[in-house]
Write a protein that holds these residues in place. Structure first.
Motif, short mmCIF file in Angstrom:
data_model
loop_
_atom_site.label_atom_id
_atom_site.label_comp_id
_atom_site.label_asym_id
_atom_site.label_seq_id
_atom_site.Cartn_x
_atom_site.Cartn_y
_atom_site.Cartn_z
N GLY A 147 0.76 -1.25 0.00
CA GLY A 147 0.00 0.00 0.00
C GLY A 147 0.78 1.29 0.00
O GLY A 147 0.46 2.18 0.80
N PRO A 148 1.79 1.46 -0.87
CA PRO A 148 2.53 2.73 -0.84
C PRO A 148 1.67 3.94 -1.15
O PRO A 148 1.92 5.04 -0.64
N GLU A 149 0.63 3.76 -1.97
CA GLU A 149 -0.22 4.89 -2.37
C GLU A 149 -0.95 5.51 -1.19
O GLU A 149 -1.39 6.66 -1.28
N GLN A 150 -1.10 4.77 -0.10
CA GLN A 150 -1.87 5.26 1.05
C GLN A 150 -1.01 5.95 2.10
O GLN A 150 -1.54 6.47 3.08
N ARG A 151 0.31 5.98 1.90
CA ARG A 151 1.20 6.39 2.99
C ARG A 151 1.59 7.86 2.96
O ARG A 151 2.18 8.36 3.92
N ARG A 152 1.33 8.54 1.85
CA ARG A 152 1.62 9.97 1.72
C ARG A 152 3.03 10.30 2.23
O ARG A 152 4.00 9.68 1.81
N SER A 153 3.17 11.22 3.17
CA SER A 153 4.50 11.62 3.64
C SER A 153 5.17 10.56 4.52
O SER A 153 6.35 10.68 4.85
N GLY A 154 4.43 9.54 4.87
CA GLY A 154 5.01 8.46 5.66
C GLY A 154 5.67 7.38 4.84
O GLY A 154 6.11 6.36 5.38
N ILE A 155 5.79 7.60 3.53
CA ILE A 155 6.28 6.55 2.64
C ILE A 155 7.71 6.12 2.97
O ILE A 155 8.04 4.94 2.91
N GLU A 156 8.57 7.05 3.33
CA GLU A 156 9.96 6.65 3.63
C GLU A 156 10.04 5.81 4.90
O GLU A 156 10.78 4.82 4.96
N ALA A 157 9.29 6.19 5.93
CA ALA A 157 9.25 5.37 7.14
C ALA A 157 8.70 3.98 6.82
O ALA A 157 9.17 2.97 7.35
N HIS A 158 7.70 3.94 5.96
CA HIS A 158 7.10 2.66 5.55
C HIS A 158 8.13 1.80 4.81
O HIS A 158 8.25 0.59 5.06
N LEU A 159 8.90 2.42 3.92
CA LEU A 159 9.96 1.70 3.19
C LEU A 159 11.00 1.13 4.15
O LEU A 159 11.43 -0.02 4.01
N THR A 160 11.41 1.94 5.12
CA THR A 160 12.43 1.50 6.07
C THR A 160 11.93 0.32 6.90
O THR A 160 12.65 -0.67 7.09
N ARG A 161 10.71 0.42 7.41
CA ARG A 161 10.14 -0.68 8.21
C ARG A 161 10.02 -1.95 7.38
O ARG A 161 10.33 -3.06 7.84
N HIS A 162 9.58 -1.81 6.14
CA HIS A 162 9.42 -2.96 5.25
C HIS A 162 10.78 -3.61 4.97
O HIS A 162 10.90 -4.85 5.00
N ALA A 163 11.79 -2.80 4.72
CA ALA A 163 13.12 -3.34 4.43
C ALA A 163 13.68 -4.11 5.62
O ALA A 163 14.26 -5.19 5.46
N ARG A 164 13.49 -3.56 6.80
CA ARG A 164 13.97 -4.24 8.01
C ARG A 164 13.23 -5.56 8.22
O ARG A 164 13.84 -6.60 8.50
N ALA A 165 11.90 -5.52 8.11
CA ALA A 165 11.10 -6.71 8.36
C ALA A 165 11.40 -7.80 7.33
O ALA A 165 11.34 -8.99 7.65
#
Length: 213
Positions: A147-165
Motif C-alpha cells: 500500500g505505498p499509495e496510502q502512505r503519503r508523507s510516511g512513505i519513507e518510514a514505511h519503506l524502512t520498516r518494510h526493508a527491516r522486516a
C-alpha cells in the motif's frame, strides 16, 4: 542493470531545475521521471523544459507515496533512485554514492543522510534517518511494499520498516553539503508549520500501523 531516477514534486517550479541539471548529466541513469503530484504551479512545464526528462502529471494530489508509486509504474528499471525535488547542493557524486552500492549488488537499499548542509536538516536526519527521501533500491523492495499509495508523507518510514522486516540489506550513505528547502521557507511560517505538522502526523500514523495493514 537499468537505473531510473524518480522525482516526486509538488509545487516545486522554482526549485526543481537545479536537481534536474545534475541527474540529466549522469549516463548511469537511463531514465529521469518527474511525477508532478497535482501541483498548482508550473512544476510540470519547468520539468518538461529540461532535455531528457519525462513528466507524469497527476491531476489531483496523491501524496508522496502515491507519486512515487506512479513513477515506479512508469518505468521498468531494476534500480530505482528517489530524490526530493527541492534539494540544495546535490552533485553528481552524491547520486553515484547512492546508486553504486545497489548496482554492484552490495546492498538492496541505500539511504542518503544529510551532513554539513545546515544544522536543522542535518539534525533531523541524525535523529530520524528513516524519513530521508534520498534512496536507491532494487525494484523488488518497492514492488513488495504494501500500500505505498496510502502512505503519503510516511512513505519513507514505511519503506524502512518494510526493508527491516523483510531483511533487505540497507546502508546509510552520508551526502555531504546537501540540504533542502524547508516548508516554512516555501509557504511562510504559519502555513509551513501546519504543513510540517501534517507531515509528521502522517509519518507517525505509519509508525503506529502494523506492517501489511
Amino acid at each position: 542493470m537499468k537505473s531510473a531516477a524518480i522525482i516526486p514534486a509538488y509545487n516545486e517550479a522554482p526549485r526543481i531545475t537545479r536537481i534536474l541539471e545534475v541527474v540529466t548529466t549522469l549516463p548511469q541513469l537511463a531514465e529521469i521521471v518527474v511525477v508532478d503530484d497535482g501541483s498548482a504551479d508550473d512544476t510540470a512545464a519547468v520539468a518538461r523544459a529540461v532535455d531528457g526528462v519525462r513528466v507524469i502529471r497527476l491531476e489531483t494530489n496523491q501524496g508522496k507515496g502515491g507519486a512515487m508509486a506512479a513513477g515506479v509504474a512508469a518505468t521498468d528499471a531494476s534500480v530505482l533512485l528517489f530524490l526530493d525535488a527541492d534539494l540544495v547542493g546535490l552533485k553528481q557524486q552524491h547520486v553515484l554514492d547512492l546508486l553504486d552500492p545497489v548496482v554492484a549488488g552490495e546492498v538492496d537499499m541505500s539511504v542518503g543522510i544529510f551532513r554539513g548542509g545546515r544544522v536543522f536538516t542535518d539534525l533531523a536526519q541524525v535523529l530520524v534517518p528513516y524519513i530521508s527521501g534520498q534512496r536507491a533500491l532494487v525494484r523488488e523492495v518497492f514492488t513488495t511494499l504494501p500500500g505505498p499509495e496510502q502512505r503519503r508523507s510516511g512513505i519513507e518510514a514505511h519503506l524502512t520498516r518494510h526493508a527491516r522486516a523483510s531483511r533487505y540489506r540497507v546502508r546509510h550513505v552520508a551526502i555531504e553539503g546537501v540540504t533542502h528547502a524547508m516548508k516554512e521557507e516555501k509557504l511562510g511560517l504559519a502555513r509551513g508549520a501546519v504543513a510540517r505538522a501534517r507531515m509528521y502526523s502522517e509519518i507517525l500514523r505509519v509508525l503506529l500501523t502494523p506492517l501489511g495493514s
